[in-house]
Write a protein that holds these residues in place. Structure first.
Motif, PDB file in Angstrom:
ATOM      1  N   GLY A   1       0.780  -1.234   0.000  1.00 28.71           N
ATOM      2  CA  GLY A   1       0.000   0.000   0.000  1.00 28.71           C
ATOM      3  C   GLY A   1       0.811   1.283   0.000  1.00 28.71           C
ATOM      4  O   GLY A   1       0.514   2.208   0.753  1.00 28.71           O
ATOM      5  N   LEU A   2       1.800   1.365  -0.870  1.00 27.86           N
ATOM      6  CA  LEU A   2       2.726   2.504  -0.873  1.00 27.86           C
ATOM      7  C   LEU A   2       2.178   3.654  -1.712  1.00 27.86           C
ATOM      8  O   LEU A   2       1.754   3.453  -2.845  1.00 27.86           O
TER       9      LEU A   2
ATOM     10  N   PHE B   1      12.253   2.094   4.146  1.00 23.53           N
ATOM     11  CA  PHE B   1      11.393   0.922   3.994  1.00 23.53           C
ATOM     12  C   PHE B   1      11.699  -0.083   5.102  1.00 23.53           C
ATOM     13  O   PHE B   1      12.851  -0.268   5.489  1.00 23.53           O
ATOM     14  N   PHE B   2      10.639  -0.755   5.569  1.00 24.28           N
ATOM     15  CA  PHE B   2      10.829  -1.813   6.568  1.00 24.28           C
ATOM     16  C   PHE B   2       9.707  -2.831   6.412  1.00 24.28           C
ATOM     17  O   PHE B   2       8.531  -2.484   6.448  1.00 24.28           O
ATOM     18  N   MET B   3      10.081  -4.086   6.169  1.00 22.45           N
ATOM     19  CA  MET B   3       9.141  -5.198   6.039  1.00 22.45           C
ATOM     20  C   MET B   3       8.019  -4.898   5.048  1.00 22.45           C
ATOM     21  O   MET B   3       6.837  -5.115   5.313  1.00 22.45           O
ATOM     22  N   GLY B   4       8.411  -4.363   3.881  1.00 21.24           N
ATOM     23  CA  GLY B   4       7.456  -4.134   2.812  1.00 21.24           C
ATOM     24  C   GLY B   4       6.687  -2.838   2.883  1.00 21.24           C
ATOM     25  O   GLY B   4       5.920  -2.519   1.980  1.00 21.24           O
ATOM     26  N   GLU B   5       6.859  -2.092   3.952  1.00 14.29           N
ATOM     27  CA  GLU B   5       6.151  -0.820   4.106  1.00 14.29           C
ATOM     28  C   GLU B   5       7.123   0.346   3.974  1.00 14.29           C
ATOM     29  O   GLU B   5       8.275   0.256   4.397  1.00 14.29           O
ATOM     30  N   MET B   6       6.654   1.446   3.381  1.00 14.79           N
ATOM     31  CA  MET B   6       7.412   2.679   3.435  1.00 14.79           C
ATOM     32  C   MET B   6       7.040   3.360   4.747  1.00 14.79           C
ATOM     33  O   MET B   6       5.922   3.857   4.914  1.00 14.79           O
ATOM     34  N   VAL B   7       7.973   3.371   5.677  1.00  9.91           N
ATOM     35  CA  VAL B   7       7.706   3.887   7.025  1.00  9.91           C
ATOM     36  C   VAL B   7       7.656   5.403   7.038  1.00  9.91           C
ATOM     37  O   VAL B   7       6.808   6.010   7.703  1.00  9.91           O
ATOM     38  N   GLU B   8       8.590   6.028   6.298  1.00  8.64           N
ATOM     39  CA  GLU B   8       8.714   7.481   6.365  1.00  8.64           C
ATOM     40  C   GLU B   8       9.451   7.969   5.124  1.00  8.64           C
ATOM     41  O   GLU B   8      10.332   7.286   4.592  1.00  8.64           O
ATOM     42  N   VAL B   9       9.093   9.164   4.651  1.00  8.65           N
ATOM     43  CA  VAL B   9       9.804   9.804   3.548  1.00  8.65           C
ATOM     44  C   VAL B   9       9.879  11.294   3.843  1.00  8.65           C
ATOM     45  O   VAL B   9       8.954  11.875   4.422  1.00  8.65           O
TER      46      VAL B   9
ATOM     47  N   ARG C   1      11.205   3.844  14.279  1.00  8.95           N
ATOM     48  CA  ARG C   1      11.903   2.812  13.504  1.00  8.95           C
ATOM     49  C   ARG C   1      12.935   3.430  12.572  1.00  8.95           C
ATOM     50  O   ARG C   1      14.032   2.888  12.391  1.00  8.95           O
ATOM     51  N   THR C   2      12.592   4.583  11.980  1.00  8.34           N
ATOM     52  CA  THR C   2      13.559   5.286  11.141  1.00  8.34           C
ATOM     53  C   THR C   2      14.761   5.716  11.964  1.00  8.34           C
ATOM     54  O   THR C   2      15.923   5.519  11.567  1.00  8.34           O
ATOM     55  N   GLU C   3      14.499   6.292  13.122  1.00  5.27           N
ATOM     56  CA  GLU C   3      15.590   6.748  13.992  1.00  5.27           C
ATOM     57  C   GLU C   3      16.501   5.583  14.376  1.00  5.27           C
ATOM     58  O   GLU C   3      17.735   5.695  14.330  1.00  5.27           O
ATOM     59  N   ASP C   4      15.918   4.451  14.739  1.00  4.18           N
ATOM     60  CA  ASP C   4      16.711   3.287  15.130  1.00  4.18           C
ATOM     61  C   ASP C   4      17.571   2.799  13.959  1.00  4.18           C
ATOM     62  O   ASP C   4      18.723   2.395  14.155  1.00  4.18           O
ATOM     63  N   TYR C   5      17.016   2.859  12.756  1.00  6.67           N
ATOM     64  CA  TYR C   5      17.781   2.371  11.592  1.00  6.67           C
ATOM     65  C   TYR C   5      18.928   3.306  11.249  1.00  6.67           C
ATOM     66  O   TYR C   5      20.071   2.880  11.053  1.00  6.67           O
ATOM     67  N   VAL C   6      18.658   4.606  11.171  1.00  5.71           N
ATOM     68  CA  VAL C   6      19.705   5.543  10.728  1.00  5.71           C
ATOM     69  C   VAL C   6      20.771   5.719  11.814  1.00  5.71           C
ATOM     70  O   VAL C   6      21.889   6.142  11.491  1.00  5.71           O
TER      71      VAL C   6
END
Length: 263
Positions: free
Chosen positions: A34-35, A231-239, A253-258
């Motif tokens: 659903g992106l 992207f995380f697990m098929g979803e676009m979390v943030e742009v 989740r974005t913060e944890d990844y970057v």
């Protein structure tokens, strides 16, 4: 190479491509969920996230390359200049001319440097030698390779270094004058010097092209892109604007990844 980040968001431009409620499937597996995303004209959009999160699947959806994979299907839509790329009357060959692709592994043809760049032009019906020569030179210049190969255009492309081969593949993609260039980890197999040349090239090319790049290298995303999508697990979390995504992301989740807490 420094990873200095410009804290000013990039300029807003009109959308060149738009994904609307796009989901991609391989058989029963949902690869992208659903992106909805606008890709601005003459901007660089970086797609980041852990392996298997849907980045490359989304990238390939932008010129229907996923259709080459058995059992792939989609719901939702992708627009190019406001028109659906999935309309029944769309010429897929023409779509892939307008939306070109550079792959992770350089894939020069076992032909001369000249013929690698000229290949798509010949397929399109251009056979005049002087016209071909002019377009090949222009494309190699755009690919930041002309000065290195201008005296050996008849040599095999396979004799080039890895970094030169990748820039040749970029020049080959540019020769057919696309409007959008998709790049799937274009520097992942290259040494730091070659990577720097590819990054400099991307920065130059965005004056003429819309570019979407998949990268695992977050410093690279920070250096070359205007916008970044996580992207995380098929979803676009943030742009959002790249500078803000790397300094003040809104999603945990974005913060944890970057910040390297996972991925």
């Amino acid at each position: 190479m420094s990873a200095a980040i410009d804290l000013e968001p990039g300029p807003t431009t009109r959308p060149k491509m738009q994904a609307t409620n796009l989901s991609m499937f391989y058989g029963d597996k949902v690869a992208v969920k659903g992106l909805t995303l606008d890709i601005g004209e003459k901007q660089v959009l970086a797609l980041i996230g852990p392996s298997g999160c849907g980045k490359s699947t989304f990238l390939r959806s932008l010129n229907r390359m996923n259709e080459l994979i058995p059992d792939s299907k989609h719901t939702g839509d992708v627009l190019l200049d406001g028109k659906s790329i999935y309309d029944r009357g769309i010429d897929v060959v023409e779509l892939r001319r307008r939306v070109g692709m550079v792959f992770q592994k350089s894939n020069p043809f076992p032909k001369s440097i000249f013929e690698n760049v000229a290949y798509g032009l010949r397929i399109a019906g251009m056979n005049n030698r002087s016209e071909l020569a002019g377009r090949v030179e222009k494309s190699l210049q755009q690919g930041a390779l002309w000065d290195e190969v201008k005296d050996r255009l008849e040599d095999s492309a396979l004799a080039l270094s890895g970094g030169q081969q990748q820039r040749l593949c970029i020049a080959r993609a540019l020769a057919i004058e696309p409007e959008v260039v998709l790049m799937d980890e274009p520097a992942s197999a290259l040494d730091p010097l070659s990577t720097a040349k590819i990054e400099d090239l991307i920065s130059e090319l965005k004056a003429r092209y819309t570019i979407v790049i998949v990268t695992h290298n977050m410093q690279q995303a920070a250096r070359v892109s205007d916008l970044t999508a996580f992207f995380f697990m098929g979803e676009m979390v943030e742009v959002g604007p790249t500078a803000l995504m790397f300094t003040t992301p809104t999603n945990k989740r974005t913060e944890d990844y970057v910040t390297g807490k996972f991925g």
